[in-house]
Design a protein around this motif. Structure first.
Motif, PDB file in Angstrom:
ATOM      1  N   UNK A 384       0.824  -1.202   0.000  1.00  0.00           N
ATOM      2  CA  UNK A 384       0.000   0.000   0.000  1.00  0.00           C
ATOM      3  C   UNK A 384       0.864   1.262   0.000  1.00  0.00           C
ATOM      4  N   UNK A 385       0.489   2.222  -0.852  1.00  0.00           N
ATOM      5  CA  UNK A 385       1.201   3.513  -0.883  1.00  0.00           C
ATOM      6  C   UNK A 385       0.231   4.561  -0.350  1.00  0.00           C
ATOM      7  N   UNK A 386       0.576   5.121   0.819  1.00  0.00           N
ATOM      8  CA  UNK A 386      -0.339   6.023   1.528  1.00  0.00           C
ATOM      9  C   UNK A 386      -0.102   7.473   1.134  1.00  0.00           C
ATOM     10  N   UNK A 387       1.177   7.883   1.012  1.00  0.00           N
ATOM     11  CA  UNK A 387       1.474   9.290   0.707  1.00  0.00           C
ATOM     12  C   UNK A 387       0.895   9.652  -0.656  1.00  0.00           C
ATOM     13  N   UNK A 388       0.371  10.861  -0.765  1.00  0.00           N
ATOM     14  CA  UNK A 388      -0.207  11.309  -2.045  1.00  0.00           C
ATOM     15  C   UNK A 388       0.875  11.335  -3.122  1.00  0.00           C
ATOM     16  N   UNK A 389       2.062  11.772  -2.761  1.00  0.00           N
ATOM     17  CA  UNK A 389       3.158  11.837  -3.738  1.00  0.00           C
ATOM     18  C   UNK A 389       3.755  10.438  -3.881  1.00  0.00           C
ATOM     19  N   UNK A 390       3.634   9.885  -5.052  1.00  0.00           N
ATOM     20  CA  UNK A 390       4.073   8.510  -5.239  1.00  0.00           C
ATOM     21  C   UNK A 390       5.594   8.403  -5.292  1.00  0.00           C
ATOM     22  N   UNK A 391       6.111   7.314  -4.755  1.00  0.00           N
ATOM     23  CA  UNK A 391       7.566   7.058  -4.804  1.00  0.00           C
ATOM     24  C   UNK A 391       7.803   5.573  -5.133  1.00  0.00           C
ATOM     25  N   UNK A 392       7.423   4.676  -4.206  1.00  0.00           N
ATOM     26  CA  UNK A 392       7.738   3.248  -4.448  1.00  0.00           C
ATOM     27  C   UNK A 392       6.881   2.676  -5.577  1.00  0.00           C
ATOM     28  N   UNK A 393       5.701   3.222  -5.770  1.00  0.00           N
ATOM     29  CA  UNK A 393       4.877   2.729  -6.884  1.00  0.00           C
ATOM     30  C   UNK A 393       5.514   3.139  -8.209  1.00  0.00           C
ATOM     31  N   UNK A 394       5.982   4.389  -8.277  1.00  0.00           N
ATOM     32  CA  UNK A 394       6.685   4.870  -9.475  1.00  0.00           C
ATOM     33  C   UNK A 394       7.882   3.955  -9.769  1.00  0.00           C
ATOM     34  N   UNK A 395       8.675   3.677  -8.751  1.00  0.00           N
ATOM     35  CA  UNK A 395       9.902   2.881  -8.947  1.00  0.00           C
ATOM     36  C   UNK A 395       9.592   1.467  -9.408  1.00  0.00           C
ATOM     37  N   UNK A 396       8.560   0.869  -8.826  1.00  0.00           N
ATOM     38  CA  UNK A 396       8.242  -0.516  -9.207  1.00  0.00           C
ATOM     39  C   UNK A 396       7.557  -0.560 -10.572  1.00  0.00           C
ATOM     40  N   UNK A 397       6.770   0.469 -10.898  1.00  0.00           N
ATOM     41  CA  UNK A 397       6.180   0.533 -12.256  1.00  0.00           C
ATOM     42  C   UNK A 397       7.306   0.578 -13.297  1.00  0.00           C
ATOM     43  N   UNK A 398       8.318   1.397 -12.989  1.00  0.00           N
ATOM     44  CA  UNK A 398       9.429   1.574 -13.926  1.00  0.00           C
ATOM     45  C   UNK A 398      10.166   0.247 -14.119  1.00  0.00           C
ATOM     46  N   UNK A 399      10.388  -0.463 -13.025  1.00  0.00           N
ATOM     47  CA  UNK A 399      11.097  -1.751 -13.116  1.00  0.00           C
ATOM     48  C   UNK A 399      10.274  -2.745 -13.931  1.00  0.00           C
ATOM     49  N   UNK A 400       8.971  -2.792 -13.686  1.00  0.00           N
ATOM     50  CA  UNK A 400       8.114  -3.739 -14.420  1.00  0.00           C
ATOM     51  C   UNK A 400       8.101  -3.399 -15.921  1.00  0.00           C
ATOM     52  N   UNK A 401       8.008  -2.114 -16.231  1.00  0.00           N
ATOM     53  CA  UNK A 401       7.932  -1.709 -17.642  1.00  0.00           C
ATOM     54  C   UNK A 401       9.242  -2.037 -18.369  1.00  0.00           C
ATOM     55  N   UNK A 402      10.363  -1.795 -17.731  1.00  0.00           N
ATOM     56  CA  UNK A 402      11.656  -2.133 -18.348  1.00  0.00           C
ATOM     57  C   UNK A 402      11.761  -3.640 -18.550  1.00  0.00           C
ATOM     58  N   UNK A 403      11.347  -4.395 -17.538  1.00  0.00           N
ATOM     59  CA  UNK A 403      11.393  -5.867 -17.645  1.00  0.00           C
ATOM     60  C   UNK A 403      10.455  -6.346 -18.746  1.00  0.00           C
ATOM     61  N   UNK A 404       9.288  -5.730 -18.854  1.00  0.00           N
ATOM     62  CA  UNK A 404       8.321  -6.118 -19.893  1.00  0.00           C
ATOM     63  C   UNK A 404       8.922  -5.896 -21.280  1.00  0.00           C
ATOM     64  N   UNK A 405       9.565  -4.750 -21.464  1.00  0.00           N
ATOM     65  CA  UNK A 405      10.183  -4.451 -22.769  1.00  0.00           C
ATOM     66  C   UNK A 405      11.242  -5.476 -23.125  1.00  0.00           C
ATOM     67  N   UNK A 406      12.070  -5.808 -22.165  1.00  0.00           N
ATOM     68  CA  UNK A 406      13.143  -6.784 -22.406  1.00  0.00           C
ATOM     69  C   UNK A 406      12.550  -8.175 -22.658  1.00  0.00           C
ATOM     70  N   UNK A 407      11.512  -8.493 -21.894  1.00  0.00           N
ATOM     71  CA  UNK A 407      10.836  -9.790 -22.012  1.00  0.00           C
ATOM     72  C   UNK A 407      10.224  -9.952 -23.410  1.00  0.00           C
ATOM     73  N   UNK A 408       9.538  -8.933 -23.887  1.00  0.00           N
ATOM     74  CA  UNK A 408       8.892  -9.009 -25.204  1.00  0.00           C
ATOM     75  C   UNK A 408       9.962  -9.067 -26.301  1.00  0.00           C
ATOM     76  N   UNK A 409      11.015  -8.282 -26.138  1.00  0.00           N
ATOM     77  CA  UNK A 409      12.089  -8.276 -27.151  1.00  0.00           C
ATOM     78  C   UNK A 409      12.734  -9.655 -27.236  1.00  0.00           C
ATOM     79  N   UNK A 410      12.886 -10.294 -26.058  1.00  0.00           N
ATOM     80  CA  UNK A 410      13.481 -11.649 -26.045  1.00  0.00           C
ATOM     81  C   UNK A 410      12.570 -12.625 -26.765  1.00  0.00           C
ATOM     82  N   UNK A 411      11.268 -12.523 -26.512  1.00  0.00           N
ATOM     83  CA  UNK A 411      10.331 -13.455 -27.166  1.00  0.00           C
ATOM     84  C   UNK A 411      10.316 -13.232 -28.673  1.00  0.00           C
ATOM     85  N   UNK A 412      10.616 -11.997 -29.083  1.00  0.00           N
ATOM     86  CA  UNK A 412      10.618 -11.687 -30.515  1.00  0.00           C
ATOM     87  C   UNK A 412      12.002 -11.858 -31.117  1.00  0.00           C
TER      88      UNK A 412
END
Ligand code: AGP
Length: 599
Positions: A384-412
């Motif tokens: 849960x992210x309680x503070x209005x200003x996001x921090x850990x959600x931003x960081x984990x979104x970024x990690x997931x998106x980078x991993x997704x890009x690499x994952x799709x590129x590998x499959x292709x």
């Protein structure tokens, strides 16, 4: 029961979507009550039933990671024959294989959660050995991932067992009563004498004893601490603000996001339904979001185009929906949202879906509206992210998106083995590198003491540094109310540099070594107009920038595509300390809401 309910009430601030309790007594055995929703719903349910009898019990407020928020997925989880009940914080990374094994043994599961496998495996082992502590040790040997566990056994109504690995758990020593808790707040009314469990330890509590053993079952003598926090401070786990707590939680949040999806250097998204046929047809990607989630998209554009060599459009959700977007059945639309309830993003999702796009969302709140309406969802599991200003959600979104890009590129088959290995190797150590960055808050505190009174701040950078600057600027604006803008450094000379005058604060991001020369020339450019420059660079750029900038913040070297995950932390801390100096309401900034469910 009153102790359990009061304890859960004191943990409500942490954010949750369901709650439950279990007690055990010699006469009645295990008795469970749990439900989706607020603690009020649980109390109403309990009030409508005969009182549960028992003085040994466990309680839990759940923040869903695996399995929608509903009654069945709530904790405590009970084994199929009702011999064992557990509550669990953390993520069991190998739950799927354990569940598969137990299903083959004929075990019947009730929920979609990872946590239930612990209860079922405990009973399976207990049936085999007849001793609950033996069973606990047998189970812990098989679990991979993070867990703070509370365990009840119908055959031992006087005993409460606890186990901990990579998730906080403490013991509370009372007078004729003993406690476990994930957070001191829950038990501070009953005792201030606590001990903090270490990874691998198991505790066996009764009303008048508290034995602790290590991973080899050797007795451990625990050091007892006395909590001197006042209750309100304890509510943030000792931190002054939720935002600071969540900034410091980012390494752990990244571990929850990355570890279950990175095995032996290979990125796997077991939860993804993305078909090879679609990937082959995919000719365009839209990244759609608002605010900080949009800034994740801005970074993602650089990384996904690097890996996939496909056009990646980043769109503000509020613009996307009115732009007659070029979406068809060969378009991947990635909707990024912490809350999963942002109305602009939801509306953009529906617009894209109506045009035949394949919707993949990256969300933190499990079972949220955006998650439910997507064709695929990747949860960030940041907690849960309680503070209005996001921090850990931003960081984990970024990690997931980078991993997704690499994952799709590998499959292709579009990414070189060397690049793939280089990125995944750095992904594996990203949390500990971030811990190093977060250890040096004093540099950011010092800079905040110099600059908290500035009325205008400019962030400049190129490529990924430009996109990172957008987030640094928003963090500063939304919690300190200082006017700030982020510019592509090469764009300054096309107009904005007219605003730079003696004393103007410029935060120059220079972590992208390929463009370091350009970054240096932009710093010279603004210094020539009298600007004071705070530079952000990596270890390899330190020497050069320290000779040039007024002040220099340094992050460890890592792969270029992961540098924003490290570089964002000093920017978050700088904004936090400046806002602190200015006496702003850091967790609840004026005019802002945590989830913007209006247009
Ligand atoms: C970020 O600090 C802000 N609170 C805000 O910009 C937020 O990122 C935006 O409203 C999007 O929210 P979401 O990620 O929940 O969709």
């Amino acid at each position: 029961m009153p102790v359990l309910l009061d304890g859960l009430e004191r943990l409500e601030y942490r954010g949750y979507d369901s709650a439950g309790v279990a007690v055990v007594s010699a006469g009645e055995g295990l008795q469970i009550q749990k439900c989706k929703g607020r603690l009020r719903s649980l109390r109403d349910k309990l009030d409508s039933l005969p009182p549960l009898t028992g003085t040994t019990g466990i309680g839990h407020t759940r923040w869903a990671t695996h399995g929608e928020p509903n009654d069945v997925n709530s904790h405590p989880h009970v084994s199929q024959n009702g011999r064992v009940a557990i509550v669990h914080n953390g993520i069991i990374e190998n739950y799927a294989e354990i569940k598969q094994f137990l299903l083959q043994q004929g075990v019947r599961f009730r929920s979609d959660t990872d946590s239930e496998v612990v209860a079922q495996l405990l009973e399976y082992c207990f049936d085999g050995c007849g001793d609950i502590l033996d069973a606990v040790y047998a189970v812990l040997e098989r679990l991979e991932g993070a867990y703070a566990l509370g365990i009840l056994c119908a055959d031992r109504p006087d005993v409460l067992i606890a186990a901990r690995k990579d998730a906080p758990l403490l013991l509370g020593y009372g007078d004729g009563e003993n406690f476990i808790a994930s957070d001191a707040t829950a038990i501070i009314r009953h005792t201030r004498r606590v001990a903090y469990m270490e990874d691998g330890e198991v505790a066996v509590l009764t009303a008048d004893s508290a034995a602790v053993f290590d991973a080899y079952r050797r007795p451990v003598e625990k050091q007892i601490h006395t909590i001197d926090w006042d209750v309100s401070a304890a509510e943030k786990g000792g931190y002054a603000h939720f935002m600071f707590k969540e900034i410091m939680e980012q390494p752990e949040a990244l571990r929850h996001t990355i570890s279950p999806r990175l095995k032996d250097g290979q990125i796997t998204f077991g939860e993804l339904r993305l078909a090879d046929d679609f990937l082959r047809r995919m000719h365009r990607i839209y990244l759609v979001a608002c605010g900080s989630s949009y800034h994740v998209g801005m970074l993602g554009k650089y990384n996904l185009e690097r890996f996939l060599r496909l056009p990646v459009e980043v769109c503000l959700a509020s613009e996307f929906r009115y732009s007659d977007p070029l979406v068809d059945e060969n378009t991947l639309v990635v909707v990024i949202s912490q809350s999963g309830e942002t109305l602009d993003s939801m509306a953009a999702l529906r617009e894209a879906k109506a045009r035949g796009g394949y919707i993949l969302s990256i969300v933190n709140v499990v079972g949220s509206s955006i998650a439910r309406e997507s064709d695929d969802v990747l949860y960030t599991w940041a907690g849960p992210e309680i503070a209005v200003a996001t921090t850990k959600a931003y960081s984990t979104q970024l990690a997931v998106l980078t991993m997704l890009g690499l994952y799709m590129a590998r499959r292709l088959g579009r990414v070189e083995e060397a690049e793939y290995a280089a990125v995944t190797a750095e992904l594996a150590v990203l949390p500990e590198k971030l811990e190093k960055v977060l250890a040096c808050t004093d540099a950011c505190q010092y800079l905040a003491s110099l600059y908290f009174n500035r009325e205008h701040v400019f962030f400049i950078g190129r490529n990924l540094d430009y996109a990172l600057g957008l987030e640094g600027s928003l963090k500063l604006k939304e919690i300190s109310y200082i006017h700030s803008e982020s510019y592509a450094a090469g764009e300054l000379k096309h107009g904005t540099i007219s605003l730079i005058e003696p004393g103007t604060l410029v935060v120059a991001l220079a972590t992208y070594e390929k463009l370091l020369d350009k970054a240096v020339s932009n710093i010279v450019e603004v210094k020539a107009r009298g600007a004071e420059v705070v530079a952000l660079t990596t270890e390899s750029g330190r020497e050069r920038l320290e000779q040039l900038a007024t002040h220099t913040l340094v992050i460890p070297d890592t792969h270029p595509v992961l540098r924003p995950n490290l570089g964002v932390a000093p920017l978050q801390l700088l904004a936090y300390y400046i806002a602190l100096h200015r006496g702003c309401d850091i967790d609840k900034p004026r005019n802002l809401a945590k989830s913007v469910t209006v247009e």
